[in-house]
Design an enzyme around this catalytic site. Structure first.
Site, PDB file in Angstrom:
ATOM      1  N   ARG A  47       0.813  -1.212   0.000  1.00  0.00           N
ATOM      2  CA  ARG A  47       0.000   0.000   0.000  1.00  0.00           C
ATOM      3  C   ARG A  47       0.853   1.272   0.000  1.00  0.00           C
ATOM      4  O   ARG A  47       0.572   2.215  -0.733  1.00  0.00           O
ATOM      5  CB  ARG A  47      -0.907  -0.042   1.229  1.00  0.00           C
ATOM      6  CG  ARG A  47      -2.022   0.965   1.197  1.00  0.00           C
ATOM      7  CD  ARG A  47      -2.987   0.750   2.348  1.00  0.00           C
ATOM      8  NE  ARG A  47      -3.335  -0.661   2.500  1.00  0.00           N
ATOM      9  CZ  ARG A  47      -3.330  -1.299   3.675  1.00  0.00           C
ATOM     10  NH1 ARG A  47      -3.009  -0.662   4.778  1.00  0.00           N
ATOM     11  NH2 ARG A  47      -3.663  -2.585   3.746  1.00  0.00           N
ATOM     12  N   LYS A 155       2.131 -19.535   6.086  1.00  0.00           N
ATOM     13  CA  LYS A 155       1.215 -19.993   7.108  1.00  0.00           C
ATOM     14  C   LYS A 155       0.705 -18.779   7.914  1.00  0.00           C
ATOM     15  O   LYS A 155       1.355 -17.745   7.860  1.00  0.00           O
ATOM     16  CB  LYS A 155       1.901 -20.990   8.021  1.00  0.00           C
ATOM     17  CG  LYS A 155       2.942 -20.343   8.978  1.00  0.00           C
ATOM     18  CD  LYS A 155       3.242 -21.243  10.119  1.00  0.00           C
ATOM     19  CE  LYS A 155       2.854 -20.705  11.444  1.00  0.00           C
ATOM     20  NZ  LYS A 155       3.536 -19.619  12.043  1.00  0.00           N
ATOM     21  N   ASP A 184       6.266 -23.853   4.914  1.00  0.00           N
ATOM     22  CA  ASP A 184       6.471 -24.084   6.339  1.00  0.00           C
ATOM     23  C   ASP A 184       7.978 -23.972   6.488  1.00  0.00           C
ATOM     24  O   ASP A 184       8.718 -24.856   6.041  1.00  0.00           O
ATOM     25  CB  ASP A 184       5.996 -25.486   6.745  1.00  0.00           C
ATOM     26  CG  ASP A 184       6.179 -25.708   8.235  1.00  0.00           C
ATOM     27  OD1 ASP A 184       7.253 -25.372   8.753  1.00  0.00           O
ATOM     28  OD2 ASP A 184       5.248 -26.218   8.881  1.00  0.00           O
ATOM     29  N   HIS A 185       8.450 -22.875   7.076  1.00  0.00           N
ATOM     30  CA  HIS A 185       9.893 -22.610   6.966  1.00  0.00           C
ATOM     31  C   HIS A 185      10.731 -23.680   7.682  1.00  0.00           C
ATOM     32  O   HIS A 185      11.915 -23.799   7.407  1.00  0.00           O
ATOM     33  CB  HIS A 185      10.239 -21.185   7.413  1.00  0.00           C
ATOM     34  CG  HIS A 185      10.288 -20.985   8.889  1.00  0.00           C
ATOM     35  ND1 HIS A 185       9.168 -20.766   9.640  1.00  0.00           N
ATOM     36  CD2 HIS A 185      11.325 -20.972   9.761  1.00  0.00           C
ATOM     37  CE1 HIS A 185       9.524 -20.637  10.916  1.00  0.00           C
ATOM     38  NE2 HIS A 185      10.821 -20.760  11.018  1.00  0.00           N
ATOM     39  N   LYS A 189      14.842 -25.830   6.822  1.00  0.00           N
ATOM     40  CA  LYS A 189      16.012 -25.940   7.703  1.00  0.00           C
ATOM     41  C   LYS A 189      16.816 -27.177   7.313  1.00  0.00           C
ATOM     42  O   LYS A 189      16.257 -28.258   7.143  1.00  0.00           O
ATOM     43  CB  LYS A 189      15.573 -26.045   9.170  1.00  0.00           C
ATOM     44  CG  LYS A 189      14.923 -24.767   9.708  1.00  0.00           C
ATOM     45  CD  LYS A 189      14.574 -24.900  11.173  1.00  0.00           C
ATOM     46  CE  LYS A 189      13.691 -23.757  11.639  1.00  0.00           C
ATOM     47  NZ  LYS A 189      14.384 -22.575  12.116  1.00  0.00           N
ATOM     48  N   HIS A 247       4.653 -26.544  12.113  1.00  0.00           N
ATOM     49  CA  HIS A 247       6.058 -26.951  12.260  1.00  0.00           C
ATOM     50  C   HIS A 247       6.200 -28.289  12.996  1.00  0.00           C
ATOM     51  O   HIS A 247       6.931 -29.177  12.566  1.00  0.00           O
ATOM     52  CB  HIS A 247       6.850 -25.893  13.034  1.00  0.00           C
ATOM     53  CG  HIS A 247       6.716 -24.505  12.487  1.00  0.00           C
ATOM     54  ND1 HIS A 247       6.604 -24.245  11.151  1.00  0.00           N
ATOM     55  CD2 HIS A 247       6.679 -23.290  13.097  1.00  0.00           C
ATOM     56  CE1 HIS A 247       6.511 -22.932  10.971  1.00  0.00           C
ATOM     57  NE2 HIS A 247       6.548 -22.342  12.133  1.00  0.00           N
ATOM     58  N   LYS A 347       6.559 -20.779  24.592  1.00  0.00           N
ATOM     59  CA  LYS A 347       7.275 -19.492  24.582  1.00  0.00           C
ATOM     60  C   LYS A 347       7.750 -19.234  26.005  1.00  0.00           C
ATOM     61  O   LYS A 347       7.158 -19.748  26.962  1.00  0.00           O
ATOM     62  CB  LYS A 347       6.322 -18.362  24.187  1.00  0.00           C
ATOM     63  CG  LYS A 347       5.683 -18.538  22.813  1.00  0.00           C
ATOM     64  CD  LYS A 347       6.383 -17.703  21.783  1.00  0.00           C
ATOM     65  CE  LYS A 347       5.758 -17.846  20.413  1.00  0.00           C
ATOM     66  NZ  LYS A 347       6.714 -17.628  19.334  1.00  0.00           N
TER      67      LYS A 347
HETATM   68  C1  BG6 Z   1       6.932 -18.932  13.341  1.00  0.00           C
HETATM   69  C2  BG6 Z   1       6.002 -18.616  14.481  1.00  0.00           C
HETATM   70  O1  BG6 Z   1       6.273 -19.689  12.367  1.00  0.00           O
HETATM   71  O2  BG6 Z   1       8.042 -19.679  13.833  1.00  0.00           O
HETATM   72  C3  BG6 Z   1       6.735 -17.853  15.581  1.00  0.00           C
HETATM   73  O3  BG6 Z   1       4.912 -17.831  14.000  1.00  0.00           O
HETATM   74  C4  BG6 Z   1       7.965 -18.599  16.012  1.00  0.00           C
HETATM   75  O4  BG6 Z   1       5.872 -17.648  16.693  1.00  0.00           O
HETATM   76  C5  BG6 Z   1       8.813 -18.989  14.793  1.00  0.00           C
HETATM   77  O5  BG6 Z   1       8.705 -17.770  16.891  1.00  0.00           O
HETATM   78  C6  BG6 Z   1       9.957 -19.882  15.205  1.00  0.00           C
HETATM   79  O6  BG6 Z   1      10.802 -20.085  14.103  1.00  0.00           O
HETATM   80  P1  BG6 Z   1      12.330 -20.470  14.321  1.00  0.00           P
HETATM   81  O7  BG6 Z   1      12.840 -20.692  12.939  1.00  0.00           O
HETATM   82  O8  BG6 Z   1      12.975 -19.317  15.043  1.00  0.00           O
HETATM   83  O9  BG6 Z   1      12.330 -21.704  15.162  1.00  0.00           O
END
Ligand code: BG6
Length: 496
Positions: A47, A155, A184-185, A189, A247, A347
C-alpha cells in the site's frame, strides 16, 4: 543443481517485516552464491507509496541487519537495480492494473520471458481479496510458450479445518495445486531435511525405528522469546495453531513416515499424509489426561524480568490463549503401534531449542545392577536448532574394579563438519519454488489432515465452556502439569 528459469518475483506485502527480515536477505544470499536466475527481478507491491528508491533503501537496511553473509556494496548495487516497486492497495482494482503494466514493462526490460513467482507475504486474511483482484487483472495466467506462474503462500493456512478448506478452495480456484507452494519454513532448515537422509541413507538406524525398539519419542520446540509485539496475532492463534499444527506436525511426519517410493514431492508428501491419517483421534479422557495447555506468567528471561503474557501489548487481560502446550499422541499403524509421541512447545522457556529424541526400549534382561550406576536407556537426539547435530547416548563401563555403568555419548555437530555455512531456510525454499520443486512445501491434504486432528483437540479443550490454561513462570520449563502428563506413562521429559 538444476538451472532456474529466468523469472520475475512479485512480492505482495513488500514493505512488511517478512520481506525485510527474510525474503530479501535470502534473495541477496542466493545472488552471492550465484544461484539466482539470470535475468531476474523483484517487483514489490504494497500500500505505502515508497517508490523504487525507498523500497531499495529499506531492503538494503534489512540485508545489512539480517543477512547471513555481510553486505558487499559492489554486489548490492547491481542487485538493487533489479528491485522495483509498484504501489498497490490490496482491494483496489486500479492498483492491480498498474501492477500488471509494471510487471509487463519489467519483463520486457529484463527479458525474464514471462515466468512469475508471486509471493503473498501478507496475513492470510488478505489472501482472498488479493487472489480475486489478481484473477480479475489476469495476473494468474501464465504467458505464452510454456512460461509458468506460481504462488507462494505463508502460514497460517486457516484457523481450523473449515477455514483451511475455504482458504485452499479460494487459492485453488485461482492457481492450480501444482503451482501453489505453501511455506512451512521448518522444512527449509537443513537439519529438518537431514531427517530423511539420516533415516533413509543409513542402514543402521532404520531397523530400530519402530515399536519393537522405540519406547517413546519426544519432540520439543522451545523458545525463550515471548510474543515479541505480536500479541494481537497470538491471541487468535495460540501456540497450538502457531507452532504445533504446522512446524511440529511436520517434524512428527518426517520422524514417523515410511520411506517414500521416490524422492519427489508427491511421493514424500503422500507418506506424510499417511502419518496424519493414522493419528489416533483424541477422546475426552485423552484431552483431560494427556494434553496440557498453559500460559506464561511473569518471570525472568535472559537475566531480565519479563511480564506475564496477559500484560503483553495486544493481549486481553483475561486471555485464556495458550503459550505452552504438551501432548501425548499415538500413530495407529504397523510401525508405531502403542509408541507414545510426546510433543511440547512453548514461549518463554529457559532457552531456544528444537529437538527430536527417540528413547529406546530397555534391554530384555538386566545383567547389571539397577539404581545408581545401573544401565539407562539409549537415547538418540536430533538437534534441529541451535547447536545443530545428532547425539546417541549409550551405557559404558566406568573405569575401575567394580562394574559401574555410566551413560556416555557419540556426538555429531554440523559446525566444523562441513566447509559451507548453512543456508537460511528461506534461501532453499525460494530457490525450490523458482525451480518448481514442491517437495519442501505443504500439500493441501497435509494442511487439512493436521487440522482435522487439531480441531478435535480444541473441541476437547472448549467442551463445557473450556477451562483456564495452567500457568507457568517465564524462564521455566513449563507447568508442573506437563510433568504429571509424563509421569502417567512412567516417563520424564528429557533434560536439555
Ligand atoms: C513462526 C512462528 O512460524 O516460527 C513464531 O509464528 C515462532 O511464533 C517462529 O517464533 C519460530 O521459528 P524459528 O525458525 O525461530 O524456530
Amino acid at each position: 543443481m538444476d538451472k532456474t528459469d529466468p523469472c520475475l518475483m512479485v512480492i505482495f506485502g513488500a514493505t512488511g517485516d517478512l520481506t525485510r527480515r527474510k525474503l530479501l536477505p535470502a534473495l541477496y544470499n542466493l545472488k552471492l552464491e550465484g544461484l539466482l536466475p539470470d535475468p531476474f527481478g523483484v517487483v514489490g507491491a504494497a500500500r505505502r507509496p515508497v517508490g523504487d528508491d525507498g523500497f531499495r533503501s529499506s531492503q538494503r537496511e534489512g540485508v545489512e541487519r539480517y543477512s547471513r553473509q555481510g553486505l558487499n556494496s559492489d554486489l548490492w548495487d547491481p542487485f538493487a537495480g533489479s528491485l522495483t516497486y509498484s504501489p498497490c492497495s490490496f482491494d483496489d482494482p486500479e492498483g492491480y492494473r498498474l501492477l500488471a503494466e509494471h510487471i509487463q514493462r519489467r519483463e520486457s526490460e529484463l527479458g525474464t520471458g514471462g515466468n512469475r513467482l508471486y509471493y503473498l507475504a501478507v496475513p492470510p486474511s488478505a489472501f482472498p481479496v488479493i487472489l480475486k483482484r489478481m484473477e480479475e487483472a489476469g495476473l494468474n495466467r501464465p504467458g505464452q510458450g510454456g512460461t509458468w506462474c506460481r504462488l507462494v503462500v505463508e502460514k497460517p493456512i486457516g484457523t481450523d479445518l473449515a477455514s483451511a478448506n475455504e482458504l485452499n478452495r479460494i487459492v485453488n480456484r485461482v492457481f492450480p495445486e501444482q503451482d501453489v507452494f505453501r511455506i512451512d519454513h521448518y522444512l527449509g532448515k537443513e537439519t529438518v531435511q537431514n531427517l530423511m537422509v539420516f533415516r533413509f541413507a543409513n542402514a543402521i538406524f532404520e531397523p530400530l525405528w519402530n515399536t519393537k525398539y522405540v519406547d517413546h519419542v519426544q519432540i520439543t520446540v522451545a523458545e525463550s522469546i515471548g510474543v515479541e509485539g505480536r500479541g494481537g496475532y497470538f491471541e487468535e492463534a495460540g501456540i497450538t495453531r502457531d507452532m504445533v499444527q504446522n512446524h511440529m506436525f511436520q517434524l512428527l511426519c518426517l520422524t514417523a513416515m515410511e520411506p517414500p517410493v521416490a524422492l519427489d514431492g508427491d511421493a514424500i508428501r503422500t507418506e506424510k499424509v499417511k502419518v496424519l491419517q493414522a493419528l489416533r483421534p483424541l477422546t475426552s479422557e485423552d484431552v483431560r489426561d494427556h494434553t496440557v495447555r498453559a500460559q506464561y506468567g511473569e518471570g525472568v528471561s535472559g537475566g531480565s524480568a519479563v511480564p506475564a503474557y496477559r500484560e503483553e501489548p495486544g493481549v486481553a487481560p483475561g486471555s485464556t490463549t495458550e503459550t505452552y502446550v504438551a501432548l501425548r499422541l499415538f500413530i495407529d499403524n504397523w510401525r508405531w503401534s502403542q509408541v507414545p509421541f510426546y510433543l511440547r512447545a512453548g514461549k518463554r522457556l529457559p532457552k531456544r531449542l528444537t529437538e527430536i529424541s527417540l528413547q529406546f526400549r530397555d534391554v530384555p534382561h538386566h545383567l547389571f545392577r539397577q539404581g545408581s550406576g545401573g544401565p539407562v536407556p539409549n537415547i538418540l537426539t536430533l538437534r534441529i536448532q541451535p547447536d545443530e547435530g545428532i547425539t546417541l547416548t549409550f551405557d559404558a563401563k566406568k573405569p575401575g574394579s567394580a562394574t559401574r555403568i555410566k551413560p556416555v555419548s557419540m556426538n555429531f555437530a554440523y559446525e566444523g563438519s562441513f566447509e559451507r555455512s548453512t543456508p537460511e531456510a528461506y534461501e532453499r525454499l525460494i530457490l525450490d519454488a523458482m525451480l518448481g520443486d514442491s517437495t519442501l512445501f505443504i500439500r493441501r491434504d497435509e494442511v487439512e489432515g493436521s487440522w482435522a486432528w487439531i480441531d478435535r483437540l480444541f473441541e476437547g479443550w472448549n467442551r463445557d465452556g473450556g477451562t483456564a490454561p495452567a500457568e507457568y513462570t517465564s524462564g521455566t520449563w513449563g507447568p508442573g502439569e506437563a510433568d504429571v502428563l509424563m509421569a502417567r506413562g512412567g516417563r520424564t521429559w528429557k533434560r536439555t
